[in-house]
Design a protein around this motif. Structure first.
Motif, PDB file in Angstrom:
ATOM      1  N   ILE A 143       0.867  -1.176   0.000  1.00  0.00           N
ATOM      2  CA  ILE A 143       0.000   0.000   0.000  1.00  0.00           C
ATOM      3  C   ILE A 143       0.900   1.221   0.000  1.00  0.00           C
ATOM      4  O   ILE A 143       1.805   1.341   0.827  1.00  0.00           O
ATOM      5  CB  ILE A 143      -0.938  -0.024   1.221  1.00  0.00           C
ATOM      6  CG1 ILE A 143      -1.883  -1.224   1.096  1.00  0.00           C
ATOM      7  CG2 ILE A 143      -1.700   1.290   1.338  1.00  0.00           C
ATOM      8  CD1 ILE A 143      -2.810  -1.414   2.266  1.00  0.00           C
ATOM      9  N   VAL A 144       0.661   2.111  -0.959  1.00  0.00           N
ATOM     10  CA  VAL A 144       1.519   3.278  -1.165  1.00  0.00           C
ATOM     11  C   VAL A 144       0.654   4.520  -1.372  1.00  0.00           C
ATOM     12  O   VAL A 144      -0.528   4.410  -1.718  1.00  0.00           O
ATOM     13  CB  VAL A 144       2.442   3.076  -2.393  1.00  0.00           C
ATOM     14  CG1 VAL A 144       3.373   1.882  -2.196  1.00  0.00           C
ATOM     15  CG2 VAL A 144       1.629   2.921  -3.671  1.00  0.00           C
ATOM     16  N   PRO A 145       1.242   5.700  -1.184  1.00  0.00           N
ATOM     17  CA  PRO A 145       0.492   6.919  -1.527  1.00  0.00           C
ATOM     18  C   PRO A 145       0.089   6.887  -3.008  1.00  0.00           C
ATOM     19  O   PRO A 145       0.830   6.380  -3.848  1.00  0.00           O
ATOM     20  CB  PRO A 145       1.495   8.039  -1.245  1.00  0.00           C
ATOM     21  CG  PRO A 145       2.431   7.461  -0.228  1.00  0.00           C
ATOM     22  CD  PRO A 145       2.544   6.003  -0.601  1.00  0.00           C
ATOM     23  N   LEU A 146      -1.078   7.412  -3.287  1.00  0.00           N
ATOM     24  CA  LEU A 146      -1.593   7.462  -4.657  1.00  0.00           C
ATOM     25  C   LEU A 146      -0.958   8.661  -5.363  1.00  0.00           C
ATOM     26  O   LEU A 146      -1.118   9.807  -4.932  1.00  0.00           O
ATOM     27  CB  LEU A 146      -3.119   7.595  -4.609  1.00  0.00           C
ATOM     28  CG  LEU A 146      -3.908   7.232  -5.839  1.00  0.00           C
ATOM     29  CD1 LEU A 146      -3.689   5.770  -6.225  1.00  0.00           C
ATOM     30  CD2 LEU A 146      -5.397   7.467  -5.586  1.00  0.00           C
ATOM     31  N   THR A 147      -0.202   8.408  -6.418  1.00  0.00           N
ATOM     32  CA  THR A 147       0.490   9.461  -7.162  1.00  0.00           C
ATOM     33  C   THR A 147      -0.392   9.994  -8.296  1.00  0.00           C
ATOM     34  O   THR A 147      -1.417   9.392  -8.638  1.00  0.00           O
ATOM     35  CB  THR A 147       1.791   8.923  -7.776  1.00  0.00           C
ATOM     36  OG1 THR A 147       1.443   7.952  -8.786  1.00  0.00           O
ATOM     37  CG2 THR A 147       2.698   8.293  -6.723  1.00  0.00           C
TER      38      THR A 147
ATOM     39  N   GLY B 179      -2.782   3.692  -3.118  1.00  0.00           N
ATOM     40  CA  GLY B 179      -2.647   2.750  -4.216  1.00  0.00           C
ATOM     41  C   GLY B 179      -2.160   1.418  -3.678  1.00  0.00           C
ATOM     42  O   GLY B 179      -1.564   1.351  -2.604  1.00  0.00           O
ATOM     43  N   VAL B 180      -2.443   0.368  -4.417  1.00  0.00           N
ATOM     44  CA  VAL B 180      -1.913  -0.959  -4.099  1.00  0.00           C
ATOM     45  C   VAL B 180      -1.098  -1.382  -5.317  1.00  0.00           C
ATOM     46  O   VAL B 180      -1.614  -1.417  -6.440  1.00  0.00           O
ATOM     47  CB  VAL B 180      -3.035  -1.974  -3.800  1.00  0.00           C
ATOM     48  CG1 VAL B 180      -2.446  -3.351  -3.522  1.00  0.00           C
ATOM     49  CG2 VAL B 180      -3.884  -1.500  -2.621  1.00  0.00           C
TER      50      VAL B 180
ATOM     51  N   THR C 255      -2.224  -2.275  -8.945  1.00  0.00           N
ATOM     52  CA  THR C 255      -3.160  -3.391  -9.030  1.00  0.00           C
ATOM     53  C   THR C 255      -4.518  -3.031  -8.425  1.00  0.00           C
ATOM     54  O   THR C 255      -5.489  -3.747  -8.641  1.00  0.00           O
ATOM     55  CB  THR C 255      -2.622  -4.639  -8.308  1.00  0.00           C
ATOM     56  OG1 THR C 255      -2.352  -4.313  -6.956  1.00  0.00           O
ATOM     57  CG2 THR C 255      -1.365  -5.147  -8.978  1.00  0.00           C
ATOM     58  N   GLY C 256      -4.579  -1.942  -7.684  1.00  0.00           N
ATOM     59  CA  GLY C 256      -5.839  -1.529  -7.091  1.00  0.00           C
ATOM     60  C   GLY C 256      -5.659  -0.234  -6.318  1.00  0.00           C
ATOM     61  O   GLY C 256      -4.579   0.347  -6.284  1.00  0.00           O
ATOM     62  N   PHE C 257      -6.762   0.193  -5.724  1.00  0.00           N
ATOM     63  CA  PHE C 257      -6.728   1.397  -4.897  1.00  0.00           C
ATOM     64  C   PHE C 257      -7.679   1.195  -3.729  1.00  0.00           C
ATOM     65  O   PHE C 257      -8.534   0.306  -3.735  1.00  0.00           O
ATOM     66  CB  PHE C 257      -7.124   2.648  -5.701  1.00  0.00           C
ATOM     67  CG  PHE C 257      -8.596   2.723  -5.984  1.00  0.00           C
ATOM     68  CD1 PHE C 257      -9.461   3.381  -5.128  1.00  0.00           C
ATOM     69  CD2 PHE C 257      -9.126   2.116  -7.109  1.00  0.00           C
ATOM     70  CE1 PHE C 257     -10.823   3.424  -5.384  1.00  0.00           C
ATOM     71  CE2 PHE C 257     -10.484   2.151  -7.377  1.00  0.00           C
ATOM     72  CZ  PHE C 257     -11.340   2.813  -6.505  1.00  0.00           C
ATOM     73  N   ALA C 258      -7.517   2.040  -2.737  1.00  0.00           N
ATOM     74  CA  ALA C 258      -8.417   2.028  -1.589  1.00  0.00           C
ATOM     75  C   ALA C 258      -8.680   3.452  -1.145  1.00  0.00           C
ATOM     76  O   ALA C 258      -7.825   4.330  -1.278  1.00  0.00           O
ATOM     77  CB  ALA C 258      -7.813   1.239  -0.434  1.00  0.00           C
ATOM     78  N   GLN C 259      -9.877   3.637  -0.623  1.00  0.00           N
ATOM     79  CA  GLN C 259     -10.217   4.874   0.069  1.00  0.00           C
ATOM     80  C   GLN C 259     -10.573   4.483   1.492  1.00  0.00           C
ATOM     81  O   GLN C 259     -11.387   3.577   1.712  1.00  0.00           O
ATOM     82  CB  GLN C 259     -11.395   5.583  -0.587  1.00  0.00           C
ATOM     83  CG  GLN C 259     -11.755   6.883   0.116  1.00  0.00           C
ATOM     84  CD  GLN C 259     -12.971   7.577  -0.476  1.00  0.00           C
ATOM     85  OE1 GLN C 259     -13.800   6.953  -1.128  1.00  0.00           O
ATOM     86  NE2 GLN C 259     -13.070   8.865  -0.254  1.00  0.00           N
TER      87      GLN C 259
END
Length: 175
Positions: free
Chosen positions: A16-20, A66-67, A75-79
């Protein structure tokens, strides 16, 4: 690289990483097939003009992640939407990874549960899902969510019926 096997699923190296900005642009290109097309995002230009969701830098920094896989591929995202006493998860798996079986979606959701628990350990975790989305409902149940409520809610396409599902530790049902 073929579809993951059940044995390899537990070893998928997701992070899980910051969404760029690049991730956001990519999310806006993802195209889900019918009947899931309502999950498609508007164009990145439209999102930026409207400063909606992850185009708003403050909302993105506070709520979106981001994932990525071991190659750094999104591969995906999360809120992780904060509500008093609750972390509500919104999520999306890359369209070509959806509906593949072998527990991929369940592992994705479990990763997001771990992150929600890390962020707010004492809070309940829930999510909303359209009542017709049986594929997602089954995935959420396998990850440990239980259906707790059903209600109508406004969406960009009109009013739709949703289930609220709440995570219960130790409630995983594997199939």
């Amino acid at each position: 690289m073929g579809s993951p096997t059940p044995a390899s699923i537990n070893r998928l190296p997701w992070s899980i990483v910051p969404l760029t900005d690049d991730h956001c642009k990519e999310l806006c290109t993802w195209q889900y097939p019918a009947p899931y097309e309502l999950y498609n995002w508007p164009s990145w230009d439209t999102m930026q003009q409207e400063q909606s969701e992850f185009a708003d830098l403050l909302i993105r920094a506070e709520q979106y992640r981001g994932v990525i896989d071991e190659e750094g591929t999104l591969t995906g995202f999360a809120q992780f939407f904060p509500i008093v006493g609750v972390t509500r998860i919104g999520l999306g798996l890359r369209p070509d990874l959806c509906g593949k079986g072998a527990g991929l979606g369940t592992q994705f959701v479990q990763l997001l549960i771990q992150e929600a628990q890390r962020r707010a350990p004492k809070q309940e975790i829930d999510l909303e899902v359209l009542v017709w989305n049986e594929r997602a409902i089954q995935t959420y149940q396998r990850a440990g969510f239980m259906l707790t409520d059903t209600y109508d809610k406004w969406t960009p396409t009109g009013v739709s019926a949703f289930h609220c599902m709440v995570y219960r530790s130790g409630n995983q049902a594997y199939s």
